[in-house]
Design a protein around this motif. Structure first.
Motif, short mmCIF file in Angstrom:
data_model
loop_
_atom_site.label_atom_id
_atom_site.label_comp_id
_atom_site.label_asym_id
_atom_site.label_seq_id
_atom_site.Cartn_x
_atom_site.Cartn_y
_atom_site.Cartn_z
N THR A 116 0.83 -1.20 0.00
CA THR A 116 0.00 0.00 0.00
C THR A 116 0.86 1.25 0.00
O THR A 116 0.56 2.23 -0.70
CB THR A 116 -0.93 0.00 1.23
OG1 THR A 116 -1.79 -1.14 1.17
CG2 THR A 116 -1.78 1.26 1.27
N ALA A 117 1.95 1.22 0.78
CA ALA A 117 2.87 2.35 0.80
C ALA A 117 3.44 2.62 -0.59
O ALA A 117 3.61 3.78 -1.00
CB ALA A 117 4.01 2.08 1.78
N LYS A 118 3.70 1.55 -1.33
CA LYS A 118 4.24 1.70 -2.69
C LYS A 118 3.20 2.30 -3.63
O LYS A 118 3.52 3.15 -4.47
CB LYS A 118 4.70 0.34 -3.21
CG LYS A 118 5.40 0.39 -4.55
CD LYS A 118 5.92 -0.98 -4.94
CE LYS A 118 6.65 -0.92 -6.28
NZ LYS A 118 7.16 -2.26 -6.66
N ILE A 119 1.95 1.87 -3.50
CA ILE A 119 0.88 2.41 -4.35
C ILE A 119 0.72 3.91 -4.13
O ILE A 119 0.60 4.69 -5.08
CB ILE A 119 -0.45 1.68 -4.08
CG1 ILE A 119 -0.36 0.23 -4.59
CG2 ILE A 119 -1.62 2.41 -4.74
CD1 ILE A 119 -1.54 -0.63 -4.19
N PHE A 120 0.72 4.33 -2.87
CA PHE A 120 0.54 5.75 -2.54
C PHE A 120 1.86 6.51 -2.52
O PHE A 120 1.86 7.72 -2.32
CB PHE A 120 -0.16 5.90 -1.19
CG PHE A 120 -1.64 5.62 -1.23
CD1 PHE A 120 -2.54 6.64 -1.47
CD2 PHE A 120 -2.12 4.33 -1.05
CE1 PHE A 120 -3.90 6.38 -1.51
CE2 PHE A 120 -3.48 4.06 -1.09
CZ PHE A 120 -4.38 5.09 -1.32
N GLN A 121 2.98 5.78 -2.71
CA GLN A 121 4.31 6.39 -2.72
C GLN A 121 4.61 7.13 -1.42
O GLN A 121 5.14 8.25 -1.41
CB GLN A 121 4.47 7.33 -3.91
CG GLN A 121 4.52 6.63 -5.27
CD GLN A 121 5.83 5.88 -5.49
OE1 GLN A 121 6.87 6.47 -5.73
NE2 GLN A 121 5.78 4.55 -5.41
N ILE A 122 4.25 6.49 -0.29
CA ILE A 122 4.59 7.06 1.01
C ILE A 122 6.11 7.13 1.12
O ILE A 122 6.82 6.20 0.75
CB ILE A 122 4.02 6.22 2.16
CG1 ILE A 122 2.50 6.14 2.06
CG2 ILE A 122 4.42 6.80 3.51
CD1 ILE A 122 1.88 5.22 3.09
N GLY A 123 6.60 8.23 1.64
CA GLY A 123 8.04 8.41 1.78
C GLY A 123 8.47 8.61 3.22
O GLY A 123 7.67 8.50 4.15
N TYR A 124 9.74 8.90 3.37
CA TYR A 124 10.32 9.08 4.70
C TYR A 124 11.37 10.18 4.63
O TYR A 124 12.18 10.22 3.70
CB TYR A 124 10.95 7.78 5.18
CG TYR A 124 11.77 7.88 6.44
CD1 TYR A 124 11.21 8.33 7.63
CD2 TYR A 124 13.12 7.51 6.46
CE1 TYR A 124 11.96 8.42 8.79
CE2 TYR A 124 13.88 7.58 7.62
CZ TYR A 124 13.30 8.04 8.79
OH TYR A 124 14.04 8.12 9.93
N SER A 125 11.32 11.08 5.61
CA SER A 125 12.34 12.11 5.73
C SER A 125 13.04 11.94 7.07
O SER A 125 12.43 12.16 8.12
CB SER A 125 11.70 13.51 5.64
OG SER A 125 12.69 14.51 5.78
N PRO A 126 14.31 11.53 7.08
CA PRO A 126 15.02 11.28 8.33
C PRO A 126 15.24 12.58 9.12
O PRO A 126 15.26 13.66 8.54
CB PRO A 126 16.37 10.70 7.88
CG PRO A 126 16.19 10.33 6.45
CD PRO A 126 15.14 11.25 5.90
N PRO A 127 15.41 12.48 10.43
CA PRO A 127 15.67 13.68 11.23
C PRO A 127 17.06 14.24 10.97
O PRO A 127 18.04 13.50 10.88
CB PRO A 127 15.53 13.18 12.67
CG PRO A 127 15.81 11.71 12.60
CD PRO A 127 15.32 11.27 11.26
N GLY A 128 17.13 15.56 10.84
CA GLY A 128 18.41 16.26 10.79
C GLY A 128 19.28 15.98 9.59
O GLY A 128 20.49 16.19 9.64
N GLN A 129 18.71 15.51 8.48
CA GLN A 129 19.52 15.19 7.31
C GLN A 129 19.23 16.18 6.18
O GLN A 129 18.20 16.84 6.15
CB GLN A 129 19.22 13.76 6.84
CG GLN A 129 19.50 12.70 7.88
CD GLN A 129 20.96 12.60 8.25
OE1 GLN A 129 21.84 12.90 7.44
NE2 GLN A 129 21.24 12.16 9.47
N LYS A 130 20.17 16.24 5.21
CA LYS A 130 20.03 17.16 4.09
C LYS A 130 20.22 16.43 2.76
O LYS A 130 20.67 17.01 1.78
CB LYS A 130 21.04 18.30 4.22
CG LYS A 130 20.88 19.10 5.50
CD LYS A 130 21.98 20.13 5.66
CE LYS A 130 21.87 20.82 7.01
NZ LYS A 130 23.01 21.73 7.27
N PHE A 131 19.87 15.15 2.74
CA PHE A 131 20.06 14.35 1.53
C PHE A 131 19.28 14.94 0.35
O PHE A 131 19.80 15.06 -0.75
CB PHE A 131 19.61 12.91 1.76
CG PHE A 131 20.37 12.19 2.83
CD1 PHE A 131 21.76 12.14 2.81
CD2 PHE A 131 19.71 11.55 3.87
CE1 PHE A 131 22.46 11.48 3.80
CE2 PHE A 131 20.40 10.88 4.86
CZ PHE A 131 21.79 10.84 4.82
#
Length: 252
Positions: free
Chosen positions: A49-64
């Motif tokens: 389901t996460a793939k269908i909706f393209q749920i993402g993640y933003s790590p704490p304190g990063q600038k990737f």
């Protein structure tokens, strides 16, 4: 799909492209990190389901993400305008941002959605126009955070999952189930209910009502907000301000 992009000016194309690339990058970070995937499973949201909706993640304190976007040529002005980044210290004028070197920019720019699940919000054509961020750690920061208002993203004129309804059913449903949150919509979708949408909050506008009306053939909207005070107030205001004005039949 060329048809989706053909009418955009160069500036609009760049702004939309930045959002699509950011969404893909957030999803890449989700795939590579076990913690957010595990937390999603604990909330009964599968990776499928996460793939269908393209749920993402933003790590704490990063600038990737900032480094990735700046490295491929997006200017400081475009990055700020996207609503994804902010200055930790005092804001700088756009014209000064353009003159700064990349090292200086890296020092000042921060991802506003850090330490959050990232849920892309799409328009009816399926293009990402903004993001909703759901906080992962227990802190004093707001639990939910939406992209700021912009020419592309207007919260009170959009609903979550509008393109998914059309694409998954290949037609307009007879009724629409209106829920309060992104997770609610995704959980319903995962369990076979493909005609639900979320209101991006409990404050609902006439524009959003029209969006809902245009997504269901019988013009029936079933409102299913949370049973807390915010949800109850949201239903009351929705009925009072919008439904009677827009000539919809309602079920609560």
């Amino acid at each position: 799909d060329f048809e989706v992009w053909k009418d955009f000016s160069l500036s609009s194309f760049q702004e939309f492209l930045l959002l699509q690339l950011s969404s893909a990058f957030f999803f890449f970070l989700l795939k590579k990190n076990l913690k957010p995937k595990t937390l999603l499973q604990l909330r009964n949201i599968s990776f499928g389901t996460a793939k269908i909706f393209q749920i993402g993640y933003s790590p704490p304190g990063q600038k990737f993400l900032f480094k990735y976007l700046s490295d491929i040529g997006f200017s400081g002005k475009k990055l700020i305008k996207s609503g994804i980044f902010f200055f930790k210290k005092k804001p700088l004028e756009f014209e000064n941002v353009e003159k700064m070197g990349s090292k200086k920019l890296n020092f000042h720019y921060y991802d506003m959605f850090q330490d959050r699940f990232i849920i892309p919000i799409r328009n009816q054509k399926g293009l990402v126009i903004g993001f909703g961020g759901r906080l992962i750690s227990k802190t004093n920061f707001p639990k939910y955070l939406n992209s700021p208002e912009s020419q592309i993203f207007k919260k009170n004129q959009n609903i979550f999952s509008q393109s998914m309804i059309i694409n998954s059913l290949h037609n307009f449903p007879k009724v629409l189930l209106l829920v309060e949150g992104y997770i609610d919509t995704m959980a319903l979708f995962q369990n076979g209910i493909r005609f639900s949408a979320a209101s991006l909050g409990t404050s609902f506008s006439f524009f959003q009502i029209n969006k809902c009306k245009n997504l269901c053939s019988l013009k029936h909207i079933i409102i299913c907000f949370d049973s807390d005070s915010a949800g109850e107030n949201g239903i009351f205001l929705l009925l009072k301000k919008n439904l009677f004005e827009s000539n919809l039949q309602d079920k609560t």
